[in-house]
Design a protein around this motif. Structure first.
Motif: not given
Length: 583
Positions: A268-288
């Motif tokens: 569960x902790x690793x899933x949370x880690x992956x989810x938070x990372x993907x969310x940040x990278x997705x937000x960056x892509x949307x911003x760009x």
């Protein structure tokens, strides 16, 4: 001992101050509460330092007794070892252990850390108030150990610093060390190479190469799994853009799969880690993508020779509202800058000078786009002023932007303030003498004081400190806003990088420089986390971001059209510009 004596003196002074306040019934309760909190904090630091001192003395006595006899060395094998109890961090605050304790579900779910504020991460001191951890025998050669001076981590070979980052079953690196090292390490090693080294050390130290892990091995590993997941969580939280590199993502997937195999309860902790990372990278892509869309829209208006039928005052009559919309843009763009981008820019320059290939290094486009925004706002201000042929309209526009700049000061938006000042100080605007003669000079005084570059912008820096103090004790979100003059912020970092050698004469890493860079960048991190509390106006934002602005030559021509040249140089320049435009 000197640190302990200093803490004792501070405690005595605070206790005397508390007694004095208690003797005066009119002392505000809030002041008493703050004083008591300070005493409690200093007492905690004193007790922790006292314990560290006792442990270090005991270890020093043991080493002296052993003489030159070699002893078995506990992990980490290179560098120094720290205990798992609360530790003094580099600037005096007490860091709690990062690993979840026991099987508490709440602790398990909070394994992914949140970025600390400046006060939490670096406190108010100026050095690493720690220990040289003499409870672990040092290497036989000086080049294999970290070097401490007066309790401050001073320098060390890169291998030892990497080892100091790697957790074990009974050791976890201080969060401030993790941030400082991950930030500055890219001056010496690429992120994917560093991650590979960390994983290799983890595998070798914990014997994770075996195909099967039985219950006995799981017991032996104990807290190593949670510690490793914590380290990965901090890395992905602090520097998520590193993981846009597919090599980083592949290594992350490999190690997390291995951790899940050994520690199924950490899934569960690793899933949370992956989810938070993907969310940040997705937000960056949307911003760009949004930046690209705005740029395309502006280019289309330029190509179709779009002529605005309104100006900024008609679009947004209120200077306060415009300052708020500028703050929306500033906070969004500054929040997308990765802290590593500042050091990445220095790394690029170093590699270019050494004629090395940096194709695989992360770009600094978020930092660059923020600088471009500053330039756009400056030229928007100049364009709005020079686009009016009537003098009274130009005067009105100048005074309007002065009011906007004053509102920016009140908000804490110093970057927009300086962009507006820069726009009004462009030569096509400053030469409009008839226009400036009609401007209310009283309104200019606050800006003239703010823009004074003497003593290294001392006036601005004082105002920035006041905004930071307001932000630290703010109860409302609008009082937390601090947006620094970005060009000066980057310049300070640049001179810190240029003025301090990255390595000592013996080839070891100068970690004092790493601490200072981390401290300055952590200021920006605390400012990035503020969300803009003002209501958005899509029409005003669209006007600011997509309305075409005059370039250099067009701006000069418009200025000459407003007020005719009064000297031979300007007259010749005016003729050249008119002939160029007619072609």
């Amino acid at each position: 001992m000197r640190l302990l004596e200093g803490e004792k003196r501070r405690l005595r002074m605070l206790h005397r101050e508390l007694e004095s306040c208690l003797d005066h019934p009119d002392t505000p309760l809030r002041d008493l509460e703050v004083l008591k909190q300070n005493i409690q904090r200093i007492e905690n630091q004193f007790h922790n330092l006292d314990e560290e001192y006792r442990v270090s003395c005991k270890a020093a006595f043991i080493r002296r007794s052993l003489g030159n006899k070699k002893t078995s060395r506990s992990q980490p094998a290179i560098g120094v070892k720290q205990t798992a109890k609360p530790r003094p961090t580099i600037f005096g605050t007490v860091a709690q252990p990062q690993s979840p304790q026991g099987n508490n579900k709440k602790n398990r779910e909070s394994v992914v850390p949140q970025m600390l504020t400046l006060a939490q991460m670096f406190g108010s001191g100026s050095g690493y108030v720690g220990t040289d951890n003499n409870n672990t025998p040092h290497s036989d050669t000086d080049t294999e150990a970290l070097i401490f001076q007066n309790g401050n981590l001073h320098s060390g070979p890169l291998d030892a610093l990497i080892q100091h980052l790697v957790p074990t079953t009974d050791y976890y690196p201080d969060r401030t060390y993790t941030f400082a090292f991950l930030l500055s390490s890219r001056l010496f090693i690429r992120p994917h190479e560093l991650l590979a080294e960390v994983f290799k050390l983890c595998v070798l130290q914990q014997n994770l190469v075996q195909e099967r892990v039985d219950n006995q091995d799981r017991t032996r590993l104990d807290k190593f799994g949670p510690h490793l997941v914590n380290l990965l969580s901090e890395w992905t939280e602090m520097f998520p853009y590193d993981f846009r590199d597919e090599r980083m993502m592949k290594q992350l997937r490999d190690v997390t799969q291995r951790v899940i195999y050994i520690y199924p309860d950490l899934r569960k902790d690793i899933n949370n880690l992956s989810y938070n990372l993907v969310t940040k990278l997705t937000n960056l892509k949307s911003f760009e993508e949004n930046l690209a869309r705005l740029e395309t829209e502006e280019q289309q208006k330029v190509q179709t020779q779009f002529v605005a039928t309104t100006d900024i005052i008609e679009t947004c009559p209120s200077p306060l509202k415009l300052a708020q919309q500028l703050t929306h843009i500033e906070l969004e763009r500054v929040s997308m800058i990765g802290p590593e981008e500042f050091v990445q820019a220095f790394s690029k320059e170093r590699l270019e000078s050494e004629h090395l290939n940096y194709h695989d290094m992360k770009s600094t486009r978020n930092l660059e786009s923020y600088v471009q925004w500053f330039n756009r706002l400056s030229y928007l201000v100049a364009s709005e002023i020079t686009s009016h042929m009537k003098k009274k309209n130009r005067v009105k526009m100048v005074e309007y932007f002065i009011d906007v700049a004053k509102e920016c000061i009140n908000i804490g938006n110093f970057n927009s303030l300086m962009a507006i000042i820069a726009g009004m100080n462009l030569s096509p605007v400053t030469r409009l003498k008839k226009t400036w003669a009609k401007v209310n000079r009283d309104k200019l005084q606050i800006l003239e004081h703010q823009m004074d570059p003497s003593n290294n912008f001392s006036s601005y820096r004082s105002c920035l400190k006041a905004a930071m103090w307001r932000s630290e004790g703010a109860g409302e979100e609008r009082e937390k806003i601090v947006i620094p003059f970005f060009s000066l912020f980057v310049k300070d970092l640049y001179f810190l990088n240029e003025g301090c050698a990255s390595k000592q004469e013996d080839g070891t890493v100068n970690f004092q420089k790493c601490w200072q860079m981390a401290k300055q960048v952590s200021d920006l991190i605390s400012w990035q986390q503020v969300e803009c509390p003002f209501e958005k106006s899509s029409s005003v934002l669209n006007y600011i971001l997509t309305t075409p602005v005059y370039k250099e030559s067009m701006l000069s021509l418009a200025s000459y059209e407003c007020e005719t040249p009064d000297n031979s140089y300007d007259r010749e320049r005016y003729k050249q510009l008119k002939s160029q435009m007619s072609l």
